[in-house]
Design a protein around this motif. Structure first.
Motif, PDB file in Angstrom:
ATOM      1  N   GLU A 158       0.864  -1.110   0.147  1.00 40.44           N
ATOM      2  CA  GLU A 158      -0.057  -0.035  -0.065  1.00 40.44           C
ATOM      3  C   GLU A 158       1.002   1.244  -0.076  1.00 40.44           C
ATOM      4  OE1 GLU A 158      -3.289   0.041   3.224  1.00 40.44           O
ATOM      5  OE2 GLU A 158      -3.384   2.072   2.569  1.00 40.44           O
ATOM      6  N   VAL A 206     -15.199  -4.034   0.686  1.00 34.17           N
ATOM      7  CA  VAL A 206     -13.639  -4.048   1.187  1.00 34.17           C
ATOM      8  C   VAL A 206     -12.824  -4.324  -0.256  1.00 34.17           C
ATOM      9  CG1 VAL A 206     -14.139  -4.790   3.635  1.00 34.17           C
ATOM     10  CG2 VAL A 206     -13.470  -6.497   1.589  1.00 34.17           C
ATOM     11  N   TYR A 249     -12.889  -2.808  -2.629  1.00 29.86           N
ATOM     12  CA  TYR A 249     -12.885  -1.590  -3.354  1.00 29.86           C
ATOM     13  C   TYR A 249     -11.843  -0.534  -2.611  1.00 29.86           C
ATOM     14  CZ  TYR A 249     -14.510   2.564  -5.918  1.00 29.86           C
ATOM     15  OH  TYR A 249     -14.371   3.601  -7.058  1.00 29.86           O
ATOM     16  N   MET A 250     -11.363  -1.182  -1.247  1.00 30.85           N
ATOM     17  CA  MET A 250     -10.581  -0.334  -0.280  1.00 30.85           C
ATOM     18  C   MET A 250      -9.171  -0.605  -0.478  1.00 30.85           C
ATOM     19  SD  MET A 250     -12.806   1.301   0.983  1.00 30.85           S
ATOM     20  CE  MET A 250     -14.537   1.218   1.050  1.00 30.85           C
ATOM     21  N   LYS A 251      -8.281   0.463  -0.230  1.00 29.92           N
ATOM     22  CA  LYS A 251      -6.677   0.343  -0.448  1.00 29.92           C
ATOM     23  C   LYS A 251      -6.220  -0.566   0.636  1.00 29.92           C
ATOM     24  CE  LYS A 251      -5.507   3.995  -3.332  1.00 29.92           C
ATOM     25  NZ  LYS A 251      -5.164   3.113  -4.504  1.00 29.92           N
ATOM     26  N   ASP A 252      -6.956  -0.851   1.602  1.00 30.74           N
ATOM     27  CA  ASP A 252      -6.231  -1.802   2.591  1.00 30.74           C
ATOM     28  C   ASP A 252      -6.288  -3.366   2.242  1.00 30.74           C
ATOM     29  OD1 ASP A 252      -8.483  -0.147   3.286  1.00 30.74           O
ATOM     30  OD2 ASP A 252      -7.934  -0.200   5.478  1.00 30.74           O
ATOM     31  N   GLU A 292      -7.894  -3.990  -5.338  1.00 32.58           N
ATOM     32  CA  GLU A 292      -8.464  -2.856  -5.944  1.00 32.58           C
ATOM     33  C   GLU A 292      -7.042  -2.476  -6.704  1.00 32.58           C
ATOM     34  OE1 GLU A 292      -7.222   0.482  -6.006  1.00 32.58           O
ATOM     35  OE2 GLU A 292      -5.610   0.122  -4.381  1.00 32.58           O
TER      36      GLU A 292
END
Ligand SMILES: Cc1cc2nc3c(=O)[nH]c(=O)nc-3n(C[C@H](O)[C@H](O)[C@H](O)COP(=O)(O)OP(=O)(O)OC[C@H]3O[C@@H](n4cnc5c(N)ncnc54)[C@H](O)[C@@H]3O)c2cc1C
Lengths: 501, 370
Positions: B29, B334, B336-339, B343
């Motif tokens: 990330e 989730v 769609y999230m960067k964590d 994505e």
């Protein structure tokens, strides 16, 4: 040739003619002036796009990448100044009263330039639709008054929907799943109100909103029949904001965590609960599903329009690229395969649009928009001067009998078939439009090669933004299941859904 | 599956997989925040220290002289977690391939004699086929050699490398040539790093040359021949990167679906989602077989190896974009999230599809070469 009885029987066979001819039935019923109004809305959206959205879309996205904690007040205030948060507030409640279906045309326009900004506007109306779906007229009036006041003061007063929980996303959108899942946002009835404990996640516009339409449950073991809808104001004791998600796209529109810790919400802010639901014809669980269907029938058509906006944005960038590039010494656009590719993209966009239009026709005939789209009502509200409305109608809206009347008309008088057709077509619009959006993004990026990958050429942003559309307001899988439930299974009563044995 | 071709590849795969899990995964990330965050120098240094950069450099130039299958094994394993480093290795290897074709050993030797890993970077426009660029820079003959003028978009590694392999038209002639340019020369202007959809830590820049000194690489007007020969080999490596992304995306979604519950059961037990995951698993298997087959054709110098490589790349790249779209979808919000990595894999897969040119144009060229 054919008897009346036969006609009736044949038309009732699956797919029922009524289900596949919604627009044809609706057009003659709805006020013809709606079209002129929609033209105005679209022109206004295009003007807003030219002056505000397009010049700022890439900058806002870039700002958010650089500083994910930024809150886009600068845009929200602009939208507020342009009057966009009251355009679809009915005249009866003091707003500008544009017809509800025109919001989809508007969202397609804005979405074609920037989905995050379209969401910053559209989610406010999702929140509003949820408020309306309780038919608690007194509270709806208050929400409208605050939004209007926010417009006048220059301090936007937005509304959000707080439904999703960390452990329940798909589940909270369907009563059958809800009871099997594990919801956790608890509303305990106490003297004078409810005490709420729990967390909501991914709430669009959370940090930016004044009001939050909070969906909580009095009995976590039986949420479908103990749903409590609350209007929670930012600043209420025990309510705070948690993290803002770091997302792939739609970066300009925050997705917030909302935390409730022994948060007391007074009775006057209860939009709907089991006590109020008891007075209605259906059981609590059925009524709860009806409420969910009310707001999603409206908002899923809107997300379909976002999807068409994405499809259109991708198409536009691909067309521009084809017109300005060459391949093998000839303009790219002169190549037959490119022409067919663009035609395919045009088709995706057009079919998505037909789908959301159809869904809106259904909602106009059978759902939330029904009352205000009846010809007499429409022209009455349109032609009655504001001061007359303010003086004669607004004071009535606080009366409990008005709420009771509206609930009778909307909850009790809506048939199962009407629920099915509005909800089913909205799901169709949602997944058709958003799948079209993603499909066109793929095609545009493929055509554009390295040009499509760059932030400054816009196509890549459209793609990142568009992916969200297949997820929120029910994943496209859930929406397919909902279409099945509403438009297919309703004709085949023995079908089991959601793993029911 | 490529690793199954021989023992050496097997060992390479293990090393690259370990690198991917231990070095790339924890910083994924953070590394992806470039150009807003710092460039991942320390990761590149670690990759250099385990000789990833030397893989495709010929032995006589001090490299390991391993072929495309070896490079593909490494790139696949790295891309399962983060394809940016693989993108850098791909770019350098593409440039190395062209230099090696021209017999330019001095430049290649210079690469292995560098002190810092970044000095091994050669910028190269790998997200296009130079034939598709309408206004390539022009190289003019002068008393001192060649002088380059004009602009080139999206030069990968152009902001980080000292040297670049540039396709250019030598004045007055048709058919492009390759020239080697010094990017640090004062006559060269480089844009800020371009913010791209994917592979953000393998950045590109726009570059403008204003009578910049440069040197011809190989023969004049033979750029197309060099590019085609390079891409015939590198298509396999490109396919391997997409395959790695697919494997990563499937694994993440599969693991999530076995843990996440909705409707009172693990979501994998909802047959609609199970179908999606099954399709993903099938795509991964098919892609794995295709890439392995293309590598095997390359190892055995099969006559149709180039076509095998191109077909595999086009197909796998397309599968990867589909699969990673579902990879996000399977995880709901989730995803769609960067964590999570999903994505990023979605973005990377789409970026990778444009390697060596726009996908539909590559398809049209495929039939042209039959
Ligand atoms: C950026 C963003 C903004 C959002 N904004 C809002 C907002 O404003 N307000 C709000 O309340 N919510 C909002 N949401 C939440 C959104 O509606 C949910 O993410 C969505 O409903 C999916 O829920 P989930 O993420 O929990 O996924 P899950 O429900 O965990 O689903 C994971 C996967 O399992 C599948 N699945 C789950 N159950 C079933 C089943 N029974 N059958 C078949 N497949 C199944 C899903 O299709 C999906 O593929 C937002 C989400 C995001 C990402």
């Amino acid at each position: 040739m054919i008897s009346k009885r036969e006609i009736k029987a044949f038309l009732a066979k699956h797919p029922a003619f009524d289900d596949i001819s919604v627009s044809q039935q609706a057009v003659s019923k709805q006020p013809s002036a709606m079209l002129a109004e929609t033209r105005k809305v679209v022109a206004y959206a295009r003007k807003f796009n030219e002056e505000v959205v397009r010049p700022y879309a890439l900058t806002l996205d870039m700002t958010m990448q650089e500083n994910p904690a930024h809150l886009p007040w600068e845009f929200v205030k602009k939208a507020n100044d342009w009057g966009l948060y009251t355009l679809w507030i009915p005249k009866l409640f003091g707003g500008k009263g544009f017809n509800f279906p025109s919001i989809c045309a508007f969202l397609e326009e804005i979405g074609s330039e920037c989905l995050a900004m379209a969401n910053l506007i559209g989610v406010h109306y999702l929140g509003f639709a949820v408020g309306c779906s309780s038919w608690n007229v007194r509270l709806i009036k208050q929400l409208c008054a605050d939004t209007l006041q926010g417009e006048q003061s220059g301090e936007p007063a937005l509304i959000s929907l707080a439904l999703t929980e960390p452990g329940a996303g798909t589940d909270v959108e369907e009563t059958e799943l809800m009871d099997k899942g594990s919801v956790s946002c608890h509303a305990k009835k106490v003297d004078g109100g409810y005490i709420v404990n729990g967390t909501k996640v991914f709430i669009s516009n959370g940090h930016l909103s004044r009001w939050h339409m909070l969906i909580a449950y009095a009995d976590l073991g039986k949420p479908s029949s103990s749903t409590v809808m609350l209007a929670v104001e930012t600043g209420t004791k025990g309510f705070s904001f948690g993290r803002m998600e770091k997302k792939m796209g739609q970066k300009g529109c925050p997705a917030s965590e909302l935390m409730f810790d022994n948060c007391f919400i007074p009775d006057e802010n209860v939009l709907f609960d089991a006590e109020q639901g008891k007075k209605l014809k259906r059981g609590l669980s059925e009524t709860n599903m009806q409420i969910i269907d009310f707001y999603f029938a409206a908002s899923r058509a809107g997300v379909g329009a976002f999807g068409v906006g994405a499809a259109r944005g991708a198409y536009r960038e691909a067309l521009n690229y084809a017109m300005t590039s060459e391949l093998n010494g000839r303009p790219l656009i002169d190549h037959e395969w490119v022409q067919c590719l663009l035609a395919e993209m045009y088709k995706n966009m057009a079919l998505g649009r037909f789908a959301y239009l159809e869904a809106n026709y259904a909602t106009g005939m059978h759902g939330m928009y029904k009352l205000l789209q009846q010809k007499q009502m429409y022209y009455l509200t349109k032609l009655t001067p504001k001061f007359v409305i303010d003086k004669t109608i607004l004071p009535l809206l606080d009366k409990p009998w008005v709420t009771a009347l509206m609930r009778k008309a909307y909850f009790d008088m809506q048939s199962e078939r009407e629920i099915d057709i509005t909800s089913g077509l909205a799901s169709l619009a949602k997944f058709s439009g958003t799948d079209a959006g993603i499909r066109n993004c793929h095609l545009a990026l493929e055509l554009m090669g390295q040009s499509g990958l760059r932030h400054d050429r816009r196509a890549e942003k459209i793609m990142r933004d568009a992916k969200l559309l297949q997820i929120y307001e029910g994943t496209n899988q859930l929406n397919r299941l909902n279409l099945f439930k509403c438009l297919i299974a309703s004709g085949t009563p023995d079908v089991k859904m959601f793993g029911r044995q | 599956m490529i690793a199954g071709l021989n023992k050496e590849l097997n060992m390479l795969e293990k090393a690259a997989t370990e690198f991917s899990r231990k070095i790339l995964f924890p910083e994924r990330e953070a590394n992806d925040t470039f150009p807003f965050g710092p460039f991942f120098d320390s990761t590149v240094e670690k990759a250099y220290s385990v000789d990833f950069f030397h893989t495709s450099i010929p032995e006589e130039a001090g490299g390991m002289g391993q072929g495309t299958p070896a490079l593909s094994v490494i790139l696949e394993a790295l891309s399962a977690e983060d394809s940016s480093l693989a993108g850098i290795l791909f770019t350098v290897s593409a440039a190395v391939d062209i230099l090696a074709q021209t017999g330019n050993m001095d430049d290649l030797k210079a690469l292995t004699a560098v002190k810092t890993p970044k000095d091994m970077f050669i910028a190269c426009p790998v997200f296009c086929n130079p034939l598709d660029i309408t206004d390539l820079p022009q190289a003019k003959k002068t008393a001192d050699g060649l002088s380059l003028s004009g602009s080139l978009e999206y030069l990968t590694l152009g902001g980080l490398a000292k040297k670049a392999l540039i396709p250019a038209l030598v004045a007055g002639e048709s058919g492009f040539s390759y020239v080697l340019a010094d990017l640090e020369h004062p006559t060269v202007t480089r844009s800020a790093p371009i913010l791209s959809l994917g592979l953000r830590a393998c950045p590109s820049v726009d570059v403008t040359f204003n009578q910049s000194p440069c040197r011809l690489v190989g023969e004049e007007r033979k750029g197309e021949t060099y590019f085609t020969a390079m891409s015939d080999r590198m298509h396999v490596a490109a396919a391997a990167m997409s395959l790695g992304v697919m494997k990563g995306s499937f694994k993440e979604a599969f693991e999530y679906a076995r843990k996440r519950k909705q409707g009172g059961r693990e979501i994998i037990r909802w047959s609609e989602l199970k179908m999606m995951l099954s399709n993903m698993a099938i795509h991964v298997k098919v892609a794995d077989m295709l890439v392995a087959q293309a590598c095997s054709a390359m190892e055995s110098a099969a006559p149709d190896r180039a076509m095998a490589a191109r077909a595999a790349a086009l197909h796998v790249q397309s599968l990867a974009t589909e699969l990673t779209t579902d990879g996000v979808q399977a995880m709901g919000g989730v995803g769609y999230m960067k964590d999570f990595g999903q994505e990023k894999r979605f973005r990377d897969a789409k970026q990778l599809q444009a390697l060596l040119g726009a996908s539909p144009v590559k398809r049209l060229r495929y039939i042209d070469s039959l």
